[in-house]
Motif scaffolding. Sequence first.
Motif, PDB file in Angstrom:
ATOM      1  N   SER A 173      67.765  21.996  21.325  1.00 28.21           N
ATOM      2  CA  SER A 173      68.491  22.391  22.392  1.00 28.21           C
ATOM      3  C   SER A 173      68.507  23.915  22.430  1.00 28.21           C
ATOM      4  CB  SER A 173      70.100  21.760  22.698  1.00 28.21           C
ATOM      5  OG  SER A 173      69.974  20.579  22.679  1.00 28.21           O
ATOM      6  N   LEU A 174      68.306  24.504  23.531  1.00 28.34           N
ATOM      7  CA  LEU A 174      68.209  25.876  23.550  1.00 28.34           C
ATOM      8  C   LEU A 174      69.118  26.573  24.367  1.00 28.34           C
ATOM      9  CD1 LEU A 174      66.058  28.156  22.626  1.00 28.34           C
ATOM     10  CD2 LEU A 174      65.121  27.573  25.188  1.00 28.34           C
ATOM     11  N   ARG A 175      69.536  27.586  23.964  1.00 30.56           N
ATOM     12  CA  ARG A 175      70.694  28.384  24.757  1.00 30.56           C
ATOM     13  C   ARG A 175      69.998  29.422  25.502  1.00 30.56           C
ATOM     14  NH1 ARG A 175      76.502  27.213  22.067  1.00 30.56           N
ATOM     15  NH2 ARG A 175      76.940  27.491  24.226  1.00 30.56           N
ATOM     16  N   VAL A 176      70.084  29.362  27.021  1.00 27.04           N
ATOM     17  CA  VAL A 176      69.549  30.587  27.653  1.00 27.04           C
ATOM     18  C   VAL A 176      70.485  31.557  27.713  1.00 27.04           C
ATOM     19  CG1 VAL A 176      68.467  31.020  29.803  1.00 27.04           C
ATOM     20  CG2 VAL A 176      68.179  28.673  28.785  1.00 27.04           C
ATOM     21  N   THR A 177      69.851  32.787  27.522  1.00 26.23           N
ATOM     22  CA  THR A 177      70.729  33.983  27.917  1.00 26.23           C
ATOM     23  C   THR A 177      70.084  35.032  28.683  1.00 26.23           C
ATOM     24  OG1 THR A 177      69.687  35.368  25.752  1.00 26.23           O
ATOM     25  CG2 THR A 177      71.862  33.821  25.383  1.00 26.23           C
ATOM     26  N   GLU A 178      70.737  35.932  29.307  1.00 26.73           N
ATOM     27  CA  GLU A 178      70.321  36.947  30.177  1.00 26.73           C
ATOM     28  C   GLU A 178      70.997  38.109  29.891  1.00 26.73           C
ATOM     29  OE1 GLU A 178      70.959  36.482  34.388  1.00 26.73           O
ATOM     30  OE2 GLU A 178      68.891  37.562  34.922  1.00 26.73           O
ATOM     31  N   ASN A 179      70.364  39.211  29.503  1.00 25.75           N
ATOM     32  CA  ASN A 179      70.942  40.255  29.007  1.00 25.75           C
ATOM     33  C   ASN A 179      71.939  39.959  28.024  1.00 25.75           C
ATOM     34  OD1 ASN A 179      69.507  42.142  30.677  1.00 25.75           O
ATOM     35  ND2 ASN A 179      70.675  41.429  32.754  1.00 25.75           N
ATOM     36  N   GLY A 180      71.395  39.376  27.081  1.00 25.52           N
ATOM     37  CA  GLY A 180      72.551  38.774  25.773  1.00 25.52           C
ATOM     38  C   GLY A 180      73.535  37.938  26.147  1.00 25.52           C
ATOM     39  N   ARG A 181      73.645  37.394  27.404  1.00 23.58           N
ATOM     40  CA  ARG A 181      74.878  36.717  27.673  1.00 23.58           C
ATOM     41  C   ARG A 181      74.287  35.419  28.269  1.00 23.58           C
ATOM     42  NH1 ARG A 181      75.829  41.088  30.931  1.00 23.58           N
ATOM     43  NH2 ARG A 181      76.843  42.777  29.817  1.00 23.58           N
ATOM     44  N   PRO A 182      75.200  34.257  27.766  1.00 14.92           N
ATOM     45  CA  PRO A 182      75.036  32.922  28.503  1.00 14.92           C
ATOM     46  C   PRO A 182      74.610  32.862  29.747  1.00 14.92           C
ATOM     47  CG  PRO A 182      76.714  32.849  27.053  1.00 14.92           C
ATOM     48  CD  PRO A 182      76.503  34.335  27.154  1.00 14.92           C
ATOM     49  N   LEU A 183      73.616  32.064  30.288  1.00 19.74           N
ATOM     50  CA  LEU A 183      73.307  32.034  31.616  1.00 19.74           C
ATOM     51  C   LEU A 183      73.464  30.296  31.857  1.00 19.74           C
ATOM     52  CD1 LEU A 183      72.214  33.068  34.553  1.00 19.74           C
ATOM     53  CD2 LEU A 183      70.216  32.578  33.750  1.00 19.74           C
ATOM     54  N   ASP A 184      74.312  30.222  32.984  1.00 21.08           N
ATOM     55  CA  ASP A 184      74.615  28.587  32.777  1.00 21.08           C
ATOM     56  C   ASP A 184      74.372  28.128  34.169  1.00 21.08           C
ATOM     57  OD1 ASP A 184      76.884  29.516  34.343  1.00 21.08           O
ATOM     58  OD2 ASP A 184      78.482  28.675  32.791  1.00 21.08           O
ATOM     59  N   ARG A 185      74.634  26.972  34.751  1.00 24.15           N
ATOM     60  CA  ARG A 185      74.119  26.274  35.928  1.00 24.15           C
ATOM     61  C   ARG A 185      72.677  26.358  36.257  1.00 24.15           C
ATOM     62  NH1 ARG A 185      77.311  29.215  40.756  1.00 24.15           N
ATOM     63  NH2 ARG A 185      77.436  31.057  38.973  1.00 24.15           N
ATOM     64  N   ILE A 186      71.992  26.009  35.217  1.00 17.39           N
ATOM     65  CA  ILE A 186      70.526  26.075  35.168  1.00 17.39           C
ATOM     66  C   ILE A 186      70.329  24.609  35.926  1.00 17.39           C
ATOM     67  CG2 ILE A 186      68.393  25.839  33.763  1.00 17.39           C
ATOM     68  CD1 ILE A 186      69.804  27.564  31.694  1.00 17.39           C
ATOM     69  N   ASN A 187      69.344  24.604  37.110  1.00 17.77           N
ATOM     70  CA  ASN A 187      68.940  23.520  37.756  1.00 17.77           C
ATOM     71  C   ASN A 187      67.474  23.255  37.614  1.00 17.77           C
ATOM     72  OD1 ASN A 187      70.227  21.388  39.375  1.00 17.77           O
ATOM     73  ND2 ASN A 187      70.469  22.561  40.895  1.00 17.77           N
ATOM     74  N   GLU A 188      67.126  22.997  38.764  1.00 21.80           N
ATOM     75  CA  GLU A 188      65.723  22.724  38.894  1.00 21.80           C
ATOM     76  C   GLU A 188      64.688  23.328  37.945  1.00 21.80           C
ATOM     77  OE1 GLU A 188      62.485  20.196  39.339  1.00 21.80           O
ATOM     78  OE2 GLU A 188      62.045  21.963  40.779  1.00 21.80           O
ATOM     79  N   LEU A 189      63.941  22.588  37.295  1.00 17.92           N
ATOM     80  CA  LEU A 189      62.877  23.385  36.215  1.00 17.92           C
ATOM     81  C   LEU A 189      61.602  23.176  36.590  1.00 17.92           C
ATOM     82  CD1 LEU A 189      64.675  22.272  32.992  1.00 17.92           C
ATOM     83  CD2 LEU A 189      64.924  24.318  34.173  1.00 17.92           C
ATOM     84  N   GLU A 190      60.496  24.108  36.216  1.00 15.52           N
ATOM     85  CA  GLU A 190      59.236  23.875  36.150  1.00 15.52           C
ATOM     86  C   GLU A 190      58.463  24.475  35.045  1.00 15.52           C
ATOM     87  OE1 GLU A 190      57.851  21.921  38.259  1.00 15.52           O
ATOM     88  OE2 GLU A 190      55.840  22.252  38.496  1.00 15.52           O
ATOM     89  N   TRP A 191      57.651  23.979  34.171  1.00 19.51           N
ATOM     90  CA  TRP A 191      56.840  24.581  33.287  1.00 19.51           C
ATOM     91  C   TRP A 191      55.744  25.254  33.809  1.00 19.51           C
ATOM     92  CZ3 TRP A 191      57.612  25.319  28.146  1.00 19.51           C
ATOM     93  CH2 TRP A 191      56.269  25.580  27.365  1.00 19.51           C
ATOM     94  N   ILE A 192      55.888  26.792  33.723  1.00 23.07           N
ATOM     95  CA  ILE A 192      54.491  27.399  34.297  1.00 23.07           C
ATOM     96  C   ILE A 192      54.035  28.591  33.242  1.00 23.07           C
ATOM     97  CG2 ILE A 192      53.894  29.239  36.141  1.00 23.07           C
ATOM     98  CD1 ILE A 192      56.119  27.780  37.920  1.00 23.07           C
ATOM     99  N   ASP A 193      52.742  28.197  32.995  1.00 20.00           N
ATOM    100  CA  ASP A 193      52.219  29.292  31.998  1.00 20.00           C
ATOM    101  C   ASP A 193      53.081  29.156  30.786  1.00 20.00           C
ATOM    102  OD1 ASP A 193      50.070  29.160  33.906  1.00 20.00           O
ATOM    103  OD2 ASP A 193      51.060  30.991  34.905  1.00 20.00           O
TER     104      ASP A 193
END
Length: 269
Positions: A173-193
């Motif tokens: 399980s990977l925690r997603v951060t933006e500018n060092g802060r957690p980014l939540d409400r991650i919704n639809e995904l796509e694996w691209i390159d």
Amino acid sequence: TGPLPYSRPGAQPAVIRLRALLVLLLGPALLATSAWAVEPLDYRVLAKKPQERRNFIQGLEILDGKLYVSSGHYGQSRLMRYNFSDMNLEVSKSLNRRLFAEGVTILGPRLYQLTWRERMMLVFDRQSLEALEWFPIKGQGWGLTNNGEQLIYSDGSDRLHFMSPDTRSVSRSLRVTENGRPLDRINELEWIDGRVWANIWQTDRIVVINPESGVVEASLDLQGLLPASERRPDTDVLNGIARDPADGSIWVTGKRWPWLYKIEVQQGN
Ligand code: DDQ
Ligand code: CA
């Protein structure tokens, strides 16, 4: 010649302490300007295809000339397959009315469709779209994609879960951060390159996530993509990203939107 001043006993630890302090103070600042920097992206609309407005898009994937759509809401959840070139609806399966459909992806011989609070992963035969079975998942089900080996899903938090289709348990399980802060409400995904592209719920933004570090490397603002004149009271948020493996093109849409948009993405400023 006497001993050098800094080699005096007791002096060295002080130098080390000073260096440690500098690293502590400057480290985050350096990271903020390099590893954390979010690159702004620009886009251009290359084409659009009409889409059934009733579709509450929760999952979008293109494979072998077919478009797979997962449409949500209790009592309305469906799994659909369109012939992508003419958008002819080939298969439409209604789910049980107690299920709220979420992300969809195809890996190996199976198609996987997530459900939201029901925490069930539905498994279909890839060719016939016949329902085969289901298995429970950890957390809510939001977005779903795969990297060719593992299923990757989001649960509404700042986490991406990696799961082998064989073991059906989350291996990472990977925690997603933006500018060092957690980014939540991650919704639809796509694996691209080699990256995970993700819709952020209730925003017009798509972020590009490094699947090793969880760091958001780039951000695409799609505000205004669907003009106000084409919105209706039930028009909902931007959601749905699919890369067509046939030509690498990227298609995006939203919940109860009238169009699928083919976009070209470039570095912004
Ligand atoms: N999700 O896709 C972000 C996970 C859920 C969207 C739900 C929006 C409609 C809510 C209706 C709730 C009915 C109990
Ligand atoms: Ca997708």
